[in-house]
Write an enzyme that holds these catalytic residues in place. Structure first.
Site, short mmCIF file in Angstrom:
data_model
loop_
_atom_site.label_atom_id
_atom_site.label_comp_id
_atom_site.label_asym_id
_atom_site.label_seq_id
_atom_site.Cartn_x
_atom_site.Cartn_y
_atom_site.Cartn_z
N LYS A 41 0.83 -1.20 0.00
CA LYS A 41 0.00 0.00 0.00
C LYS A 41 0.87 1.25 0.00
O LYS A 41 1.92 1.30 0.66
CB LYS A 41 -0.93 -0.02 1.22
N SER B 178 -9.69 2.30 2.88
CA SER B 178 -8.69 2.94 2.04
C SER B 178 -7.72 1.96 1.38
O SER B 178 -6.77 2.38 0.71
CB SER B 178 -7.89 3.94 2.88
N SER C 266 -10.59 0.04 7.10
CA SER C 266 -9.95 0.12 5.79
C SER C 266 -9.32 -1.16 5.26
O SER C 266 -8.88 -1.21 4.12
CB SER C 266 -8.88 1.22 5.81
#
Length: 415
Positions: free
Chosen positions: A115, A194, A218
């Site tokens: 990420k 996210s 998330s």
């Protein structure tokens, strides 16, 4: 899966995607996957991939190239990977092929994504925010985040930084540094945020697995949108050092994978003590893993779960909480606006999950006295706003570029 889906995409999108792919020079013949690779590598698991290596059906270079080809072909449509580390990934694959008789870690030869808020040495940690990518002021990581170092030690091959919303502060997946990520099952919809970039990258076969981060939902929510397994570990089990924070008191990181076994393997790699994250000293040794042995058909027998009443009632706890300086009446009004009653279909799916736990041998207690509405009201006054910048300063102090090591220094440098 994705190859089948593209037949349903608008013709213009498919044309643009194919045009982007045509701009990429083909790999050398020796590195090129065979015409039948899709049958073996689509939705491949870590265990199956290692068996393919053992059978000498593929080299690591061929597997990495197959995933890079997928990115070349479809990332223009799905927007899952912000930065592709093509040369580094192929170089590491070549090194592993040359050392095929050496020791192999748990994720040897496994292509993964990281990420974009997680530091990778010599690469920009965008965290989805254009502010960290400004020309001349990029947040270039001086070292790997501890979990990245652990992935490398286990033999994983990092093929890219996955897209995410600005600073992880959204439940959808649109960033100012890169753009929008679409859902792998239907690009018109969001994969959730996210960690939506990692989720779409795994679901679209750009990588076998990846890491997500979670401050308020998330990992859990995006994984659910795309039929994946996401693990939100006990805080302290996995280090969050080197991850650009949203709220360091609430932040966490864990694996996102296609099945529970892959997630368990990845979590075993990620877990461990880290001097840069004091919370990792709190996790008991018995909880460190490995986690794969716990994946048994009867593992839930004798376990007892409670269903929080405030969740079923749809009582919300505002993100970051409400500071005690806010008067009680105003705080209660704000808290109530965060309430989200469950839709009938949501409640139905939730109760099916409860029934599945019971069928697996667990005892599930559904009682209005288990964390009632009064708990949501009390918890909402635990506010973390005052510590948010503190987390940013902690992060930049160690993982910021030479130009700035605090929020104040960033402001001074960038204005």
């Amino acid at each position: 899966m994705l190859c089948r889906m593209t037949r349903r995409l608008p013709a213009l999108i498919v044309f643009v995607s194919c045009a982007l792919a045509c701009q990429t020079a083909p790999p050398p013949a020796a590195a090129r996957p065979s015409a039948n690779s899709d049958a073996d590598l689509l939705d491949v698991s870590v265990t199956r991939l290692h068996q393919l290596y053992a059978d000498k059906k593929y080299t690591v270079t061929q597997v990495v190239q197959w995933h890079l080809d997928r990115i070349d072909r479809y990332n223009g449509v799905y927007g899952a990977v912000e930065t592709v580390f093509r040369d580094e990934a192929l170089a590491e694959a070549k090194r592993q092929d040359a050392d095929a008789q050496g020791s192999r870690g748990a994720l040897w030869g496994v292509p993964i994504v990281i990420k974009a808020n997680t530091s990778i040495k010599a690469h920009v940690t965008s965290a989805g925010w254009e502010g960290f990518t400004r020309k001349g002021h990029e947040l270039v990581a001086p070292q790997d985040a501890p979990i990245v170092a652990r992935f490398r030690s286990a033999g994983a091959i990092i093929i890219g930084h996955s897209n995410m919303p600005d600073l992880a502060n959204s439940d959808t997946n649109r960033s100012t540094s890169f753009g929008r990520t679409g859902n792998a099952y239907d690009v018109r919809f969001s994969p959730g945020g996210s960690s939506g970039g990692t989720v779409t990258a795994v679901a679209a076969n750009f990588a076998v697995l990846g890491n997500g981060t979670d401050t308020g939902n998330s990992i859990r929510m995006p994984a659910a949108t795309s039929a994946l397994v996401g693990v939100f570990p006990t805080r302290g089990l996995v280090s969050i050092a080197g991850i650009a924070p949203l709220d360091w008191l609430l932040d966490n990181t864990g694996p996102i994978a296609r099945n529970a076994t892959d997630a368990a393997i990845a979590l075993s790699v990620m877990a461990g003590d880290d001097p840069l994250d004091p919370r990792t000293k709190e996790a008991p040794a018995a909880a460190r893993g490995p986690f794969e042995p716990g994946l048994k058909a009867d593992s839930l027998k004798g376990k007892r779960f409670g269903v929080p009443a405030f969740v079923l009632a749809g009582d919300g706890i505002p993100f970051h909480g409400i500071p005690l300086t806010v008067p009680e009446a105003a705080a209660e009004k704000y808290r109530v606006t965060a309430n989200t009653p469950l839709k009938p279909e949501t409640r139905e799916m939730f109760m099916k999950a409860v029934d599945a736990l019971k069928a697996a041998g667990a005892e599930v207690v559904v009682d209005d006295n288990i964390l009632p509405t009064s708990f949501a009201k009390m918890a909402s006054r635990v506010a973390t706003y005052a510590y948010v910048q503190d987390g940013t300063n902690r992060f930049l102090a160690v993982f910021g570029p030479a130009e700035y090591h605090s929020a104040a220094e960033y402001f001074k440098a960038v204005g």
